[in-house]
Design a protein around this motif. Structure first.
Motif, PDB file in Angstrom:
ATOM      1  N   PRO A  34      20.016  29.598  25.268  1.00 51.63           N
ATOM      2  CA  PRO A  34      19.850  29.045  24.000  1.00 51.63           C
ATOM      3  C   PRO A  34      20.793  28.180  23.511  1.00 51.63           C
ATOM      4  O   PRO A  34      22.060  28.559  23.683  1.00 51.63           O
ATOM      5  CB  PRO A  34      19.344  30.166  23.030  1.00 51.63           C
ATOM      6  N   THR A  36      22.163  25.335  24.214  1.00 50.96           N
ATOM      7  CA  THR A  36      23.011  24.424  25.061  1.00 50.96           C
ATOM      8  C   THR A  36      22.323  23.302  25.283  1.00 50.96           C
ATOM      9  O   THR A  36      23.117  22.261  26.283  1.00 50.96           O
ATOM     10  CB  THR A  36      22.939  24.941  26.571  1.00 50.96           C
ATOM     11  N   GLY A  37      21.623  22.690  24.538  1.00 52.57           N
ATOM     12  CA  GLY A  37      21.288  21.197  24.651  1.00 52.57           C
ATOM     13  C   GLY A  37      20.236  20.947  25.416  1.00 52.57           C
ATOM     14  O   GLY A  37      20.180  19.531  25.654  1.00 52.57           O
ATOM     15  N   LYS A  38      19.152  21.670  25.701  1.00 49.10           N
ATOM     16  CA  LYS A  38      17.862  21.337  26.588  1.00 49.10           C
ATOM     17  C   LYS A  38      17.283  20.084  25.772  1.00 49.10           C
ATOM     18  O   LYS A  38      16.921  19.154  26.257  1.00 49.10           O
ATOM     19  CB  LYS A  38      17.249  22.308  26.933  1.00 49.10           C
ATOM     20  N   GLU A 256      10.003  24.969  25.859  1.00 52.13           N
ATOM     21  CA  GLU A 256       9.500  26.351  25.874  1.00 52.13           C
ATOM     22  C   GLU A 256       8.629  26.575  26.973  1.00 52.13           C
ATOM     23  O   GLU A 256       7.406  27.238  26.736  1.00 52.13           O
ATOM     24  CB  GLU A 256       9.045  26.937  24.641  1.00 52.13           C
ATOM     25  N   ASN A 285      14.539  28.666  28.167  1.00 47.78           N
ATOM     26  CA  ASN A 285      15.730  29.428  27.957  1.00 47.78           C
ATOM     27  C   ASN A 285      15.621  30.992  28.533  1.00 47.78           C
ATOM     28  O   ASN A 285      16.145  31.977  28.223  1.00 47.78           O
ATOM     29  CB  ASN A 285      16.376  29.546  26.593  1.00 47.78           C
ATOM     30  N   LEU A 355      26.256  28.763  18.614  1.00 48.24           N
ATOM     31  CA  LEU A 355      26.237  27.323  18.364  1.00 48.24           C
ATOM     32  C   LEU A 355      25.449  26.953  16.960  1.00 48.24           C
ATOM     33  O   LEU A 355      25.770  26.622  16.107  1.00 48.24           O
ATOM     34  CB  LEU A 355      26.064  26.422  19.398  1.00 48.24           C
TER      35      LEU A 355
HETATM   36  N1  LIG Z   1      26.169  18.135  24.075  1.00 48.54           N
HETATM   37  C1  LIG Z   1      25.753  18.256  22.780  1.00 48.54           C
HETATM   38  N2  LIG Z   1      26.446  17.182  21.869  1.00 48.54           N
HETATM   39  C2  LIG Z   1      25.817  17.117  20.759  1.00 48.54           C
HETATM   40  N3  LIG Z   1      25.144  18.357  20.070  1.00 48.54           N
HETATM   41  C3  LIG Z   1      24.819  18.927  20.757  1.00 48.54           C
HETATM   42  C4  LIG Z   1      25.005  19.045  22.041  1.00 48.54           C
HETATM   43  N4  LIG Z   1      24.349  20.305  22.598  1.00 48.54           N
HETATM   44  C5  LIG Z   1      23.719  20.797  21.780  1.00 48.54           C
HETATM   45  N5  LIG Z   1      23.843  20.126  20.485  1.00 48.54           N
HETATM   46  C6  LIG Z   1      23.312  20.460  19.170  1.00 48.54           C
HETATM   47  O1  LIG Z   1      23.213  21.875  19.211  1.00 48.54           O
HETATM   48  C7  LIG Z   1      21.844  22.285  18.781  1.00 48.54           C
HETATM   49  C8  LIG Z   1      21.320  22.844  19.641  1.00 48.54           C
HETATM   50  O2  LIG Z   1      20.697  22.349  20.829  1.00 48.54           O
HETATM   51  P1  LIG Z   1      19.434  22.402  21.376  1.00 48.54           P
HETATM   52  O3  LIG Z   1      18.054  22.471  20.119  1.00 48.54           O
HETATM   53  O4  LIG Z   1      19.190  21.140  22.284  1.00 48.54           O
HETATM   54  O5  LIG Z   1      19.387  23.552  22.326  1.00 48.54           O
HETATM   55  P2  LIG Z   1      17.986  24.161  23.335  1.00 48.54           P
HETATM   56  O6  LIG Z   1      18.852  24.124  24.770  1.00 48.54           O
HETATM   57  O7  LIG Z   1      16.825  23.509  23.301  1.00 48.54           O
HETATM   58  O8  LIG Z   1      17.957  25.507  23.023  1.00 48.54           O
HETATM   59  P3  LIG Z   1      16.664  26.509  22.792  1.00 48.54           P
HETATM   60  O9  LIG Z   1      16.759  26.939  24.394  1.00 48.54           O
HETATM   61  O10 LIG Z   1      16.994  27.654  22.077  1.00 48.54           O
HETATM   62  O11 LIG Z   1      15.566  25.761  22.742  1.00 48.54           O
HETATM   63  C9  LIG Z   1      21.190  21.048  18.587  1.00 48.54           C
HETATM   64  O12 LIG Z   1      21.411  20.799  17.060  1.00 48.54           O
HETATM   65  C10 LIG Z   1      21.878  19.904  19.026  1.00 48.54           C
HETATM   66  O13 LIG Z   1      21.956  18.646  18.331  1.00 48.54           O
END
Ligand SMILES: Nc1ncnc2c1ncn2[C@@H]1O[C@H](COP(=O)(O)OP(=O)(O)OP(=O)(O)O)[C@@H](O)[C@H]1O
Ligand SMILES: [Mg+2]
Length: 429
Positions: A34, A36-38, A256, A285, A355
């Motif tokens: 979770p 990690t920016g997916k 998801e 995730n 984060l």
């Molecule tokens: N490489 C990055 N650069 C800038 N901001 C980032 C980066 N990675 C993540 N973020 C920021 O961190 C937050 C979480 O990222 P994101 O929503 O993409 O996570 P996710 O991998 O989709 O998590 P989940 O599995 O919980 O859905 C967001 O607000 C996003 O803007």
């Protein structure tokens, strides 16, 4: 975006092939812990693709509804992600209005009207007969002599482009909103090729007799019959052969993905083999978990046969420096002034909790700083909100300590609960 180089490079390659329109029917999975920016990477891809390539985002849970079967919902999402670029040649008339004359057939002023309109370009001048419909259209646009207008011959739509420069001095008092344009050159009638892109789903909706195109605006499209889709596919194949239409495979992003059940996965298996399939990007995730609708466990909750068809991009946890940079970007975006030490503390918080939690603290700390009228967010503000809002770990700890006071407490006070109830947060390599 910051860091996550491998995943972003992989995404970049996928983008390139999408733009070339070559890999329709491929599927990509973004897997990672979770936060990690997916989702962020997928949104970045959507932006990069631009307006013309359809990009549909759904969350897997959206397809479960009582109004529509889940496979129909998936099908609609699929077809929403495929664009059809249609070329049309239309005749247009463009020129400056010299004179409009409207005759009323009877003295009372009622009854059908007819009239004449003189249009000119710099090279020619022609008189057109006007019918009732045209007169109404001109009236609606408040067209007067001296206007430059554009008429679509097929639909009869009139568009006012502006007022002619030559008439600029006729009126002393013109509003600020008047636009002056040059009188067009050349022929009054022209053929023009216009291209518009619509999604396959929109064509489906317009052609499904039950609802009609109004359904597009109400959003209530209902289920669409397979026969309708069949016919449309055929029609589009014809158009393609005649060179009238072109297919633009877009992207369907399903976030998801572990929320889909076994039936959806087998539907996807088949749907991806269709000639008209978009690129499907998924994100999850979850580690090894139960496939919805079965008792089997598999990676990301995705059946192995489907997993085998996917290109998998994994996102890694961020390093401390990267987290700091992300937090700084967030501060900028939210227009929060934060002292460097405070950012350091926040980074520390992020590495120890998550984060997302740290990102939430930015705006709250800003409010606290505002309240004590400080120009910048300082360490003390971070400390304050850190104590006000607890993160997930502390929340669990709190519950463990005080569980006896809550309603519906299932965990025995003597120790941790059964192994199965543990949350799976770890991702397997
Ligand atoms: N490489 C990055 N650069 C800038 N901001 C980032 C980066 N990675 C993540 N973020 C920021 O961190 C937050 C979480 O990222 P994101 O929503 O993409 O996570 P996710 O991998 O989709 O998590 P989940 O599995 O919980 O859905 C967001 O607000 C996003 O803007
Ligand atoms: Mg996400």
């Amino acid at each position: 975006m910051v860091g996550q180089l491998k995943a972003r490079r992989a995404a970049g390659i996928i983008l390139k092939v999408i733009k070339q329109g070559k890999i329709a029917g491929r599927a990509v999975l973004m897997a990672g812990a979770p936060g990690t920016g997916k989702t962020a990477i997928a949104m970045g891809m959507a932006q990069e693709l631009g307006q013309d390539v359809p990009f549909t985002t759904i969350s897997a849970s959206e397809i479960f509804s009582l109004e529509m079967s889940k496979t129909e919902a998936l099908m609609q999402a699929f077809r929403r992600s495929i664009g059809i670029r249609i070329k049309e040649e239309t005749e247009i008339i463009e020129g400056e209005v010299v004179e409009i004359q409207i005759d009323r057939s009877s003295a009372t002023g009622v009854g059908p009207k007819s009239g004449k309109m003189t249009l000119k370009t710099t090279d020619m001048e022609t008189i057109y007969d006007l019918g009732q419909k045209m007169i109404d259209a001109l009236g609606r646009e408040k067209v007067m002599a001296g206007d430059i207008i554009h008429i679509d011959k097929a639909t009869g739509r009139v568009t006012k482009l502006g007022r002619s420069y030559t008439r600029a001095r006729d009126f002393d008092a013109t509003g600020g909103s008047v636009k002056f344009v040059r009188c067009p050159e050349g022929e009054l009638q022209q053929r023009k090729e216009i291209v518009h892109t619509v999604s396959l789903h929109e064509i489906d909706v317009i052609n499904s007799r039950q609802q009609g195109f109004l359904a597009l605006f109400s959003g209530d499209t209902g289920e669409i019959k397979p026969e309708v889709r069949e016919q449309i596919n055929q029609k589009i194949a014809e158009w393609r052969e005649e060179g009238k239409a072109e297919i633009v495979p877009g992207v369907l992003f399903i976030d998801e993905i572990h929320m889909l059940d076994i039936e959806c996965f087998s539907f996807l298996n088949r749907a991806l083999e269709d000639t008209l399939a978009p690129v499907v990007i998924m994100a999850s995730n979850r580690a090894i978990t139960r496939i919805r609708g079965t008792n089997y466990r598999s990676p990301h909750g995705i059946p192995l046969d489907f997993l085998d068809r996917l290109l998998i991009i994994s996102t890694q946890a961020y390093s401390e420096a990267e987290i700091k940079e992300i937090l700084q970007i967030r501060c900028q975006e939210e227009e929060v002034d934060m002292e460097d030490e405070a950012v350091d503390v926040l980074t520390k918080v992020a590495t120890e909790t998550s984060l997302r939690y740290a990102i939430h603290l930015i705006s709250t700390a800003h409010l606290v700083a505002n309240k004590r009228k400080a120009p910048k967010v300082q360490v003390q503000d971070i400390k304050r909100v850190y104590s006000l809002f607890i993160d997930q770990k502390r929340s669990i700890q709190y519950l463990k300590n005080y569980q006896d006071k809550y309603l519906f407490n299932e965990v025995q006070s003597s120790g941790p609960g059964p192994e199965d109830d543990k949350m799976e947060t770890e991702i397997v390599a």
